[in-house]
Design a protein around this motif. Structure first.
Motif, PDB file in Angstrom:
ATOM      1  N   HIS A   1      -0.435   7.082   7.322  1.00 38.19           N
ATOM      2  CA  HIS A   1       0.231   6.439   6.197  1.00 38.19           C
ATOM      3  C   HIS A   1       1.132   5.348   6.752  1.00 38.19           C
ATOM      4  O   HIS A   1       1.810   5.546   7.758  1.00 38.19           O
ATOM      5  CB  HIS A   1       1.091   7.444   5.402  1.00 38.19           C
ATOM      6  CG  HIS A   1       0.302   8.516   4.738  1.00 38.19           C
ATOM      7  ND1 HIS A   1      -0.450   8.302   3.614  1.00 38.19           N
ATOM      8  CD2 HIS A   1       0.155   9.825   5.048  1.00 38.19           C
ATOM      9  CE1 HIS A   1      -1.036   9.437   3.255  1.00 38.19           C
ATOM     10  NE2 HIS A   1      -0.690  10.373   4.112  1.00 38.19           N
TER      11      HIS A   1
ATOM     12  N   THR B   1       8.503   2.937  -3.651  1.00 47.14           N
ATOM     13  CA  THR B   1       8.518   1.528  -3.300  1.00 47.14           C
ATOM     14  C   THR B   1       9.908   1.082  -2.857  1.00 47.14           C
ATOM     15  O   THR B   1      10.908   1.747  -3.144  1.00 47.14           O
ATOM     16  CB  THR B   1       8.087   0.660  -4.497  1.00 47.14           C
ATOM     17  OG1 THR B   1       9.081   0.770  -5.532  1.00 47.14           O
ATOM     18  CG2 THR B   1       6.722   1.080  -5.022  1.00 47.14           C
TER      19      THR B   1
ATOM     20  N   SER C   1       3.563   4.160  -0.337  1.00 47.79           N
ATOM     21  CA  SER C   1       2.589   4.652  -1.313  1.00 47.79           C
ATOM     22  C   SER C   1       3.200   5.740  -2.196  1.00 47.79           C
ATOM     23  O   SER C   1       2.644   6.082  -3.240  1.00 47.79           O
ATOM     24  CB  SER C   1       1.332   5.182  -0.611  1.00 47.79           C
ATOM     25  OG  SER C   1       1.601   6.392   0.072  1.00 47.79           O
TER      26      SER C   1
END
Length: 187
Positions: free
Chosen positions: A7, A73, A70
């Motif tokens: 990620h 934000t 993800s």
């Protein structure tokens, strides 16, 4: 941008008064992987807490947030930042007074700079605060970790009067207005 567990990881750096307060708020948000307190924006290398407290080094108490964009934000982080401190008081948060308690955003990319400036303009245009916002948006500067006793302070010292009177209301506000953004099992 770093990678962790496949990620993307981004970093945000905020100064919004005492880092015990800001750390406690942001470590409860889903998508925030790490929050560390420290010092940034000053003129000397490797400052110590006792030096910061004099206000002569120019550093702010700040937090460095590593987050998964993800899940949360940068704009959502800005929203929480502005909702959980007073961005209209210069070099002060409540009884904490001095340049080390200023409201400042240290952007780590041009996109963060743009988003922060747009967010402040939106708050000003909507007159969210009765006084002008004094939060400064600055380029990232060297970040020095705070001493170990300042890490995870609220979670280990919640019974302290400062935590009860200053940090507890921020956590309650977070729970009231941002409950859907909280990690499971926090608060």
């Amino acid at each position: 941008m770093n990678e962790q567990n496949n990620h993307p990881v981004e970093t945000a750096i905020f100064a919004g008064g005492c880092f015990w307060c800001t750390e406690a708020v942001f470590q409860r948000l889903r998508g925030v992987m790490e929050v560390v307190p420290g010092y940034t924006g000053g003129s000397i290398k490797n400052p110590a807490y006792r030096e910061i407290c004099t206000g002569r080094t120019g550093h702010a108490e700040a937090i460095k947030i590593n987050f998964d964009p993800s899940q949360i934000t940068y704009t959502e982080l800005l929203e929480v930042f502005f909702a959980t401190h007073d961005p209209t008081t210069l070099n002060r948060q409540g009884n904490d007074v001095g340049t080390q308690y200023r409201s400042e955003i240290f952007y780590t990319s041009e996109d963060q700079k743009r988003l922060a400036e747009e967010f402040i303009a939106l708050l000003e245009n909507k007159k969210v605060f009765s006084d002008p916002i004094v939060t400064v948006v600055s380029e990232e500067k060297p970040f020095y970790l705070a001493e170990e006793e300042h890490h995870d302070y609220y979670n280990g010292h919640g019974e302290q009067p400062y935590c009860q009177f200053i940090i507890d209301p921020k956590i309650k506000k977070l729970k009231t207005y941002y409950s859907k953004k909280l990690k499971n099992g926090t608060l």
